[in-house]
Motif scaffolding. Structure first.
Motif, PDB file in Angstrom:
ATOM      1  N   GLN A  39      29.819  55.852  29.845  1.00  0.00           N
ATOM      2  CA  GLN A  39      29.891  57.265  30.160  1.00  0.00           C
ATOM      3  C   GLN A  39      31.140  57.892  29.551  1.00  0.00           C
ATOM      4  OE1 GLN A  39      29.838  57.304  34.378  1.00  0.00           O
ATOM      5  NE2 GLN A  39      27.806  56.434  34.514  1.00  0.00           N
ATOM      6  N   GLN A  40      31.101  59.205  29.429  1.00  0.00           N
ATOM      7  CA  GLN A  40      32.237  59.952  28.899  1.00  0.00           C
ATOM      8  C   GLN A  40      33.436  59.821  29.838  1.00  0.00           C
ATOM      9  OE1 GLN A  40      31.396  64.097  28.621  1.00  0.00           O
ATOM     10  NE2 GLN A  40      33.370  64.601  27.750  1.00  0.00           N
ATOM     11  N   GLN A  41      34.604  59.505  29.273  1.00  0.00           N
ATOM     12  CA  GLN A  41      35.815  59.330  30.074  1.00  0.00           C
ATOM     13  C   GLN A  41      36.446  60.690  30.375  1.00  0.00           C
ATOM     14  OE1 GLN A  41      36.638  56.378  31.366  1.00  0.00           O
ATOM     15  NE2 GLN A  41      34.765  55.703  30.379  1.00  0.00           N
ATOM     16  N   PRO A  42      36.975  60.873  31.580  1.00  0.00           N
ATOM     17  CA  PRO A  42      37.602  62.154  31.918  1.00  0.00           C
ATOM     18  C   PRO A  42      38.956  62.298  31.216  1.00  0.00           C
ATOM     19  CG  PRO A  42      37.907  60.594  33.697  1.00  0.00           C
ATOM     20  CD  PRO A  42      37.015  59.931  32.683  1.00  0.00           C
ATOM     21  N   GLU A  67      41.390  53.519  32.878  1.00  0.00           N
ATOM     22  CA  GLU A  67      40.510  54.690  32.880  1.00  0.00           C
ATOM     23  C   GLU A  67      39.653  54.765  34.133  1.00  0.00           C
ATOM     24  OE1 GLU A  67      38.309  54.222  29.265  1.00  0.00           O
ATOM     25  OE2 GLU A  67      39.855  55.207  28.082  1.00  0.00           O
ATOM     26  N   ARG A  68      39.493  53.653  34.834  1.00  0.00           N
ATOM     27  CA  ARG A  68      38.618  53.595  36.008  1.00  0.00           C
ATOM     28  C   ARG A  68      39.342  53.353  37.331  1.00  0.00           C
ATOM     29  NH1 ARG A  68      33.719  55.429  34.871  1.00  0.00           N
ATOM     30  NH2 ARG A  68      33.108  54.869  32.792  1.00  0.00           N
ATOM     31  N   ALA A 108      43.677  53.104  46.782  1.00  0.00           N
ATOM     32  CA  ALA A 108      43.194  52.614  45.499  1.00  0.00           C
ATOM     33  C   ALA A 108      41.741  53.064  45.364  1.00  0.00           C
ATOM     34  CB  ALA A 108      43.271  51.093  45.422  1.00  0.00           C
ATOM     35  N   SER A 109      41.359  53.437  44.150  1.00  0.00           N
ATOM     36  CA  SER A 109      39.988  53.864  43.935  1.00  0.00           C
ATOM     37  C   SER A 109      39.475  53.362  42.593  1.00  0.00           C
ATOM     38  CB  SER A 109      39.867  55.387  44.013  1.00  0.00           C
ATOM     39  OG  SER A 109      40.693  56.010  43.059  1.00  0.00           O
ATOM     40  N   LEU A 120      33.005  60.362  40.193  1.00  0.00           N
ATOM     41  CA  LEU A 120      32.653  59.837  41.512  1.00  0.00           C
ATOM     42  C   LEU A 120      33.303  58.475  41.646  1.00  0.00           C
ATOM     43  CD1 LEU A 120      28.854  60.733  41.736  1.00  0.00           C
ATOM     44  CD2 LEU A 120      30.802  62.003  42.664  1.00  0.00           C
ATOM     45  N   PHE A 121      33.803  58.169  42.841  1.00  0.00           N
ATOM     46  CA  PHE A 121      34.536  56.919  43.023  1.00  0.00           C
ATOM     47  C   PHE A 121      34.311  56.330  44.406  1.00  0.00           C
ATOM     48  CE2 PHE A 121      37.368  60.307  44.436  1.00  0.00           C
ATOM     49  CZ  PHE A 121      37.859  59.815  45.633  1.00  0.00           C
ATOM     50  N   VAL A 122      34.647  55.046  44.536  1.00  0.00           N
ATOM     51  CA  VAL A 122      34.768  54.384  45.831  1.00  0.00           C
ATOM     52  C   VAL A 122      36.231  53.993  45.959  1.00  0.00           C
ATOM     53  CG1 VAL A 122      32.394  53.552  45.977  1.00  0.00           C
ATOM     54  CG2 VAL A 122      34.121  52.135  44.872  1.00  0.00           C
ATOM     55  N   GLY A 123      36.719  53.954  47.190  1.00  0.00           N
ATOM     56  CA  GLY A 123      38.126  53.632  47.363  1.00  0.00           C
ATOM     57  C   GLY A 123      38.450  53.139  48.753  1.00  0.00           C
ATOM     58  N   ALA A 124      39.686  52.704  48.885  1.00  0.00           N
ATOM     59  CA  ALA A 124      40.227  52.272  50.173  1.00  0.00           C
ATOM     60  C   ALA A 124      41.536  53.004  50.404  1.00  0.00           C
ATOM     61  CB  ALA A 124      40.448  50.766  50.187  1.00  0.00           C
ATOM     62  N   GLU A 125      41.768  53.433  51.649  1.00  0.00           N
ATOM     63  CA  GLU A 125      42.996  54.148  51.997  1.00  0.00           C
ATOM     64  C   GLU A 125      43.598  53.552  53.260  1.00  0.00           C
ATOM     65  OE1 GLU A 125      41.502  58.457  50.275  1.00  0.00           O
ATOM     66  OE2 GLU A 125      42.070  58.319  52.377  1.00  0.00           O
ATOM     67  N   TYR A 126      44.913  53.579  53.312  1.00  0.00           N
ATOM     68  CA  TYR A 126      45.651  53.156  54.499  1.00  0.00           C
ATOM     69  C   TYR A 126      46.700  54.223  54.758  1.00  0.00           C
ATOM     70  CZ  TYR A 126      49.005  50.556  57.374  1.00  0.00           C
ATOM     71  OH  TYR A 126      49.871  50.161  58.364  1.00  0.00           O
TER      72      TYR A 126
END
Length: 185
Positions: free
Chosen positions: A33-36, A116-117, A145-146, A157-163
């Motif tokens: 996919q095209q990179q932002p 990039e990701r 981190a995502s 669109l992303f998945v991530g974890a937060e504390y």
């Protein structure tokens, strides 16, 4: 002492395992996919599952993580500085009845794009909790981190974890989130 350590570390292990599982199911086609482009204004919204661990209450509770927000700008291709809000919302059963507690972090943060990701972030600001209109503030931290699994132009669109721990009186409240989100790059 050991019981407190297990209560604090076990949720991190569970959320870390869920994030790793989510990353393993991401299709390899995402790399085509095209990179932002990371420049100028940026806006982020995310929501997900949360875990709240309040030392003043008998047990941790699962609830909602978010709707969390980031708004700011890129100062370089890899670094953004923004205002960040991250927290959880959970319901507890207490001897006085059921209560809902909102807890989290609000303040300045830095987002660093390691690749990039993959983005990492951290901030120091105000930690807070609110139970049915009674609230307290103190120092707050935010670590996250995502992983971007889809991007098109300036949208990701992303998945991530937060504390996001909130160091308030009488106890520190640990807020963990496994989130899904959108970022305008």
């Amino acid at each position: 002492m050991v019981r407190h350590w297990v209560r604090s570390v076990a949720p991190v292990s569970i959320l870390g395992g869920l994030l790793l599982s989510a990353l393993l199911v991401v299709p390899s086609a995402a790399s085509a996919q095209q990179q932002p482009e990371h420049s100028g204004f940026t806006l982020m919204l995310n929501i997900g599952a949360g875990l709240q661990d309040d030392g003043a209450l008998p047990e941790s509770q699962v609830g909602l993580a978010g709707l969390n927000l980031g708004i700011g700008g890129f100062v370089s291709e890899r670094v953004a500085i923004w205002f960040r809000a991250s927290g959880t919302n959970a319901a507890y059963s207490t001897p006085q009845g059921d209560v809902t507690q909102v807890s989290g972090f609000g303040g300045p943060a830095v987002q660093y794009w390691a690749t990039e990701r993959v983005a990492l972030e951290g901030g120091v600001g105000i930690g807070f909790w609110d139970i049915e209109g009674t609230n307290e503030g103190g120092l707050g931290l935010m670590l996250g981190a995502s992983y971007v699994f889809w991007t098109n132009g300036g949208h990701s669109l992303f998945v991530g974890a937060e504390y996001a721990p909130a160091f308030t009186d009488p106890e520190t409240i640990h807020n963990y989130g496994l989130v899904f989100g959108w970022q305008l790059n």
